[in-house]
Write a protein that holds these residues in place. Sequence first.
Motif, mmCIF file in Angstrom:
data_model
loop_
_atom_site.group_PDB
_atom_site.id
_atom_site.type_symbol
_atom_site.label_atom_id
_atom_site.label_comp_id
_atom_site.label_asym_id
_atom_site.label_seq_id
_atom_site.Cartn_x
_atom_site.Cartn_y
_atom_site.Cartn_z
ATOM 1 N N LYS A 109 2.395 16.833 10.649
ATOM 2 C CA LYS A 109 2.841 15.552 10.082
ATOM 3 C C LYS A 109 1.637 14.697 9.698
ATOM 4 N N MET A 110 0.657 14.635 10.594
ATOM 5 C CA MET A 110 -0.527 13.840 10.316
ATOM 6 C C MET A 110 -1.294 14.424 9.134
ATOM 7 N N LEU A 111 -1.418 15.759 9.079
ATOM 8 C CA LEU A 111 -2.121 16.410 7.977
ATOM 9 C C LEU A 111 -1.424 16.161 6.647
ATOM 10 N N GLN A 112 -0.110 16.120 6.673
ATOM 11 C CA GLN A 112 0.646 15.851 5.453
ATOM 12 C C GLN A 112 0.390 14.431 4.959
ATOM 13 N N HIS A 113 0.362 13.466 5.873
ATOM 14 C CA HIS A 113 0.061 12.088 5.495
ATOM 15 C C HIS A 113 -1.363 11.980 4.933
ATOM 16 N N PHE A 114 -2.306 12.626 5.600
ATOM 17 C CA PHE A 114 -3.702 12.552 5.165
ATOM 18 C C PHE A 114 -3.879 13.160 3.778
ATOM 19 N N ALA A 115 -3.138 14.231 3.516
ATOM 20 C CA ALA A 115 -3.238 14.911 2.225
ATOM 21 C C ALA A 115 -2.666 14.081 1.078
ATOM 22 N N MET A 116 -1.953 12.999 1.405
ATOM 23 C CA MET A 116 -1.409 12.109 0.379
ATOM 24 C C MET A 116 -2.399 11.019 -0.010
ATOM 25 N N LEU A 117 -3.534 10.939 0.690
ATOM 26 C CA LEU A 117 -4.507 9.874 0.438
ATOM 27 C C LEU A 117 -5.654 10.362 -0.443
ATOM 28 N N ASP A 118 -6.040 9.562 -1.406
ATOM 29 C CA ASP A 118 -7.205 9.874 -2.222
ATOM 30 C C ASP A 118 -7.842 8.580 -2.722
ATOM 31 N N ASP A 119 -8.879 8.704 -3.529
ATOM 32 C CA ASP A 119 -9.603 7.528 -4.025
ATOM 33 C C ASP A 119 -8.697 6.580 -4.804
ATOM 34 N N ASP A 120 -7.749 7.141 -5.555
ATOM 35 C CA ASP A 120 -6.865 6.306 -6.374
ATOM 36 C C ASP A 120 -6.019 5.370 -5.509
ATOM 37 N N ASP A 121 -5.551 5.871 -4.358
ATOM 38 C CA ASP A 121 -4.763 5.032 -3.449
ATOM 39 C C ASP A 121 -5.575 3.852 -2.947
ATOM 40 N N LEU A 155 -1.243 5.429 3.443
ATOM 41 C CA LEU A 155 -2.298 4.512 3.864
ATOM 42 C C LEU A 155 -1.797 3.569 4.944
ATOM 43 N N ILE A 156 -0.608 3.030 4.780
ATOM 44 C CA ILE A 156 -0.033 2.136 5.793
ATOM 45 C C ILE A 156 0.155 2.872 7.114
ATOM 46 N N PHE A 157 0.510 4.152 7.042
ATOM 47 C CA PHE A 157 0.654 4.969 8.250
ATOM 48 C C PHE A 157 -0.645 4.970 9.051
ATOM 49 N N PHE A 158 -1.789 5.144 8.370
ATOM 50 C CA PHE A 158 -3.066 5.199 9.072
ATOM 51 C C PHE A 158 -3.559 3.823 9.488
ATOM 52 N N LEU A 159 -3.229 2.799 8.713
ATOM 53 C CA LEU A 159 -3.615 1.446 9.102
ATOM 54 C C LEU A 159 -2.811 0.940 10.292
ATOM 55 N N SER A 160 -1.659 1.516 10.512
ATOM 56 C CA SER A 160 -0.757 1.060 11.579
ATOM 57 C C SER A 160 -1.039 1.730 12.917
ATOM 58 N N ASN A 161 -1.998 2.645 12.942
ATOM 59 C CA ASN A 161 -2.276 3.391 14.161
ATOM 60 C C ASN A 161 -3.784 3.545 14.362
ATOM 61 N N THR A 162 -4.182 3.785 15.592
ATOM 62 C CA THR A 162 -5.589 4.082 15.896
ATOM 63 C C THR A 162 -5.734 5.393 16.664
ATOM 64 N N GLN A 163 -4.627 5.936 17.153
ATOM 65 C CA GLN A 163 -4.649 7.197 17.888
ATOM 66 C C GLN A 163 -3.821 8.223 17.120
ATOM 67 N N PHE A 164 -4.421 9.394 16.856
ATOM 68 C CA PHE A 164 -3.736 10.389 16.046
ATOM 69 C C PHE A 164 -3.842 11.772 16.675
ATOM 70 N N GLY A 211 0.816 -1.207 0.000
ATOM 71 C CA GLY A 211 0.000 0.000 0.000
ATOM 72 C C GLY A 211 0.843 1.247 0.000
ATOM 73 N N PRO A 212 0.282 2.376 -0.417
ATOM 74 C CA PRO A 212 0.989 3.659 -0.341
ATOM 75 C C PRO A 212 1.402 3.934 1.096
ATOM 76 N N PRO A 213 2.561 4.533 1.307
ATOM 77 C CA PRO A 213 3.039 4.788 2.676
ATOM 78 C C PRO A 213 2.034 5.525 3.551
#
Length: 407
Positions: free
Chosen positions: A273-285, A259-268, A255-257
């Motif tokens: 840093k978190m906003l930057q990761h979230f901004a990398m996610l879209d429907d295509d991923d 997505l794996i970042f969010f799948l690997s955690n439950t507390q944010f 998976g895209p890094p």
Amino acid sequence: MSIIRNRKILNDPVYGFINIPDGLLYEIIHHPYFQRLRRIRQLGMSYLVYPGATHTRFLHTLGSFHLTNTALSILKEKGVSVSDQESEAVLAAILLHDIGHGPFSHALEDLIVPNIRHEELSLAYMQFFNRKYNGALDKAIEIFSGTYRHKFLHALVSSQLDADRLDYLKRDSFFTGVSEGVISTDRIIKMLNVVDDELVVDIKGIYSVEKFLIARRLMYWQVYLHKTVVSSEMLLRNIIIRARELTMKGKKLWGPPALIFFLSNTQFVLDDKMLQHFAMLDDDDMTASLKIWQYDADPVLSRLCAMYIQRNLFKIRLQSEPFTTEEIARLKQRVSETFKLAPEEAAYFVVSDMLTNNAYKPDSGIIKVLNKDGTTSDLADVSDMFDHEILSQTVKKYFLCFPRELA
């Protein structure tokens, strides 16, 4: 940081040309965080039912921006005092009101980032932009949060008759082809006014507002809560739940890094840093990951993903009463036996929950009507089409999703 001075004209299929003023607003739209909305479907999974429903959050946001800008012009013509700074602030607020949406919009609400809704993420992105532009969004944040001294500006962004709702009903109707959602946004906006710092609609526009409420109720059942849309959303949500469970147990999923970042955690924490990761996610991923995961060794994840990719969606049943625990248990047992799965694995293939739909929520703020004598009334009290209780009634339906092989 200096702000780009430029001007943009966009051709929108719903409203025609939309003018984007130069300065701060152009800069926000030009930013990669905002451009990401081009890759987020407005209606999530609805394209599986209505093939034309592939329009994006980017389009919706610009449409909401256009309606807000039009409303501001109308209010100023009627003598309502709105400064240039306030105009820019409310336009910035509406531009960023949906920037916190994740892949497939509402379908994965609070699941990619558990227990955090898109409104909280949108506010966090506003605060990011505010730091970036040295406090230029102070007023926009207050308006979005409802703490600004002029309450009617917040109502343009978030209320029962806001620019967001006016745009998504008209736009979603256009792209799905569901004519019941067609509303007269021009008429409603021309009827807006401000009395005692509250947004009101002239009594002459009451029928257009009633049509808006009818359209909203019908669009929820025909589009947003369409049973096939609901079944596809439940399937996608269970895919993400399973992927997170496997990842948290140490399994290395492709998976895209981000997505794996969010799948690997439950507390944010809503930091940069978190906003930057979230901004990398879209429907295509998400789609790319599901295409790969359908071949994963895990029997639950692979089967769920194959069902999604092949559009072999859950069968869904609706009824007015909750499904019994015995019926749900029997279905899980049949899944376990049919697909040779453990009982806890079979639970991913049986989903039961409730849908709710109401067009008007008085407890969330009322729509005020400006009477001919200058007084204001709750729409529900002056409407000759709706009974107050029927207008605000919440309709409930219970659903049960399970594999089609068991139908």
